[in-house]
Write an enzyme that holds these catalytic residues in place. Structure first.
Site, mmCIF file in Angstrom:
data_model
loop_
_atom_site.group_PDB
_atom_site.id
_atom_site.type_symbol
_atom_site.label_atom_id
_atom_site.label_comp_id
_atom_site.label_asym_id
_atom_site.label_seq_id
_atom_site.Cartn_x
_atom_site.Cartn_y
_atom_site.Cartn_z
ATOM 1 N N SER A 60 0.819 -1.214 0.000
ATOM 2 C CA SER A 60 0.000 0.000 0.000
ATOM 3 C C SER A 60 0.846 1.256 0.000
ATOM 4 O O SER A 60 0.352 2.316 -0.365
ATOM 5 C CB SER A 60 -0.969 0.060 1.191
ATOM 6 N N ASN A 86 -6.011 6.140 -1.672
ATOM 7 C CA ASN A 86 -5.595 6.612 -0.347
ATOM 8 C C ASN A 86 -5.386 8.122 -0.312
ATOM 9 O O ASN A 86 -5.575 8.746 0.726
ATOM 10 C CB ASN A 86 -4.356 5.860 0.143
ATOM 11 N N GLU A 141 -6.454 -1.215 -7.764
ATOM 12 C CA GLU A 141 -5.593 -0.244 -8.444
ATOM 13 C C GLU A 141 -4.447 -1.043 -9.071
ATOM 14 O O GLU A 141 -3.749 -1.782 -8.360
ATOM 15 C CB GLU A 141 -5.052 0.788 -7.448
#
Ligand SMILES: NC(=O)c1ccc[n+]([C@@H]2O[C@H](COP(=O)([O-])OP(=O)(O)OC[C@H]3O[C@@H](n4cnc5c(N)ncnc54)[C@H](O)[C@@H]3O)[C@@H](O)[C@H]2O)c1
Length: 281
Positions: free
Chosen positions: A117, A190, A152
């Site tokens: 991430s 994010n 993504e």
């Protein structure tokens, strides 16, 4: 497309990534450090699938998909896989070791994807051999993976366009919707999410509204399935603070974590694993 796929790491994300591939008909090789961790992952998946079938969210034959998941403790077990996803701890040192071992075992041309991430895809590409880098890519899933449809897809500097296309096709084939995003800190989702969370904490600091009412406002006024404070509790405020610090480093002021969030994390009010959070006692 029912070729064998591999998943490295059988934690929260890895086990459900294995599940969605198995549900789509792929034999899966799921890898973790110990057989105990793998057994726990299988038990958790059986629970998730059982509940989803009972609620009509998965077909009655979904439990059979669990039989397609084989387990192993050696990352070299991904040797027969045409597509491998890495989902081990968010630690570049740990990922480096696992990625190098998988890369060495995998066939030429097989795709190696990472579910990181926060670590740049191009930085992680440095841990595989130069000849794999065109087939190295980011696939960022969302929790719970069996329910959240977005992935993504993030090409790094060396990723070949054919790898992007093949990865997007695989995501679509397992029922996900891919969006292609540049390799920037926070990717796209994010960045959007933390702008909202930072402003939500600012509203509480200013006494404009309570966390409860801000959650209601986001659910009923914006159509969000969950408010920002419920989401901070679910993902933990400490993880949110960590993400904001990374984006503050990258983008400056607009991602500066709010003092109230920092204070609450220092006080242990993080949410998650029975800890008190914004909305949980
Ligand atoms: N939690 C989320 O909501 C979320 C969302 C998107 C992406 N991610 C990313 O997914 C990855 C995994 O996160 P998670 O939440 O599933 O973590 P987790 O701690 O639940 O699981 C990590 C798993 O990796 C295993 N592992 C560690 N070292 C290993 C090794 N050398 N070989 C094999 N297995 C090893 C651990 O035993 C553990 O089971 C991280 O990169 C994280 O940033 C997490």
């Amino acid at each position: 497309m029912t070729d064998t796929v591999g998943v490295l790491g059988a934690g929260l994300m890895g086990r459900e990534i294995a599940l969605v591939f198995a549900l789509a008909g792929h034999p899966v090789i799921l890898i973790d450090l110990t057989q105990d961790a793998l057994d726990a992952a299988r038990a958790r998946l059986a629970e998730i699938v059982g509940k989803a079938v009972a609620r009509g969210l998965m077909p009655a034959d979904a439990p059979a998909a669990l039989d397609r998941i084989a387990t192993a403790t050696d990352p070299a077990a991904v040797a027969p896989c045409a597509f491998v996803t890495e989902a081990v701890y968010e630690d570049e040192g740990v990922k480096a070791q696992v990625l190098a071992a998988a890369d060495t075992a995998m066939a030429p041309g097989a795709i190696l994807a990472t579910n990181t991430s926060t670590i740049p895809i191009t930085a992680l590409a440095a841990h595989v051999r130069a000849e794999r880098r065109a087939q190295f890519i980011g696939t960022h899933y969302f929790s719970p993976v069996s329910r959240m449809r977005l992935v993504e897809v993030i090409p790094g500097h060396f990723t070949a366009p054919a790898t992007v296309e093949a990865t997007r096709a695989r995501m679509a084939a397992i029922g996900k919707t891919p969006v292609t995003v540049k390799d920037v800190p926070g990717f796209a989702v994010n960045r959007l999410l933390h702008v909202l969370m930072i402003e939500a904490v600012r509203l509480v600091e200013e006494g404009v509204a309570t966390p409860e009412d801000i959650d209601i406002a986001c659910r009923l006024g914006l159509g969000h399935p969950m408010g920002p404070f419920e989401l901070m509790d679910a993902t933990t405020s400490s993880l949110c603070l960590q993400a904001q610090e990374i984006m503050f480093d990258a983008y400056g002021e607009r991602f500066r974590p709010r003092p109230l969030l920092k204070a609450r994390v220092r006080a242990g009010l993080t949410g998650g694993r029975g800890r008190p959070g914004w909305r949980t006692a």
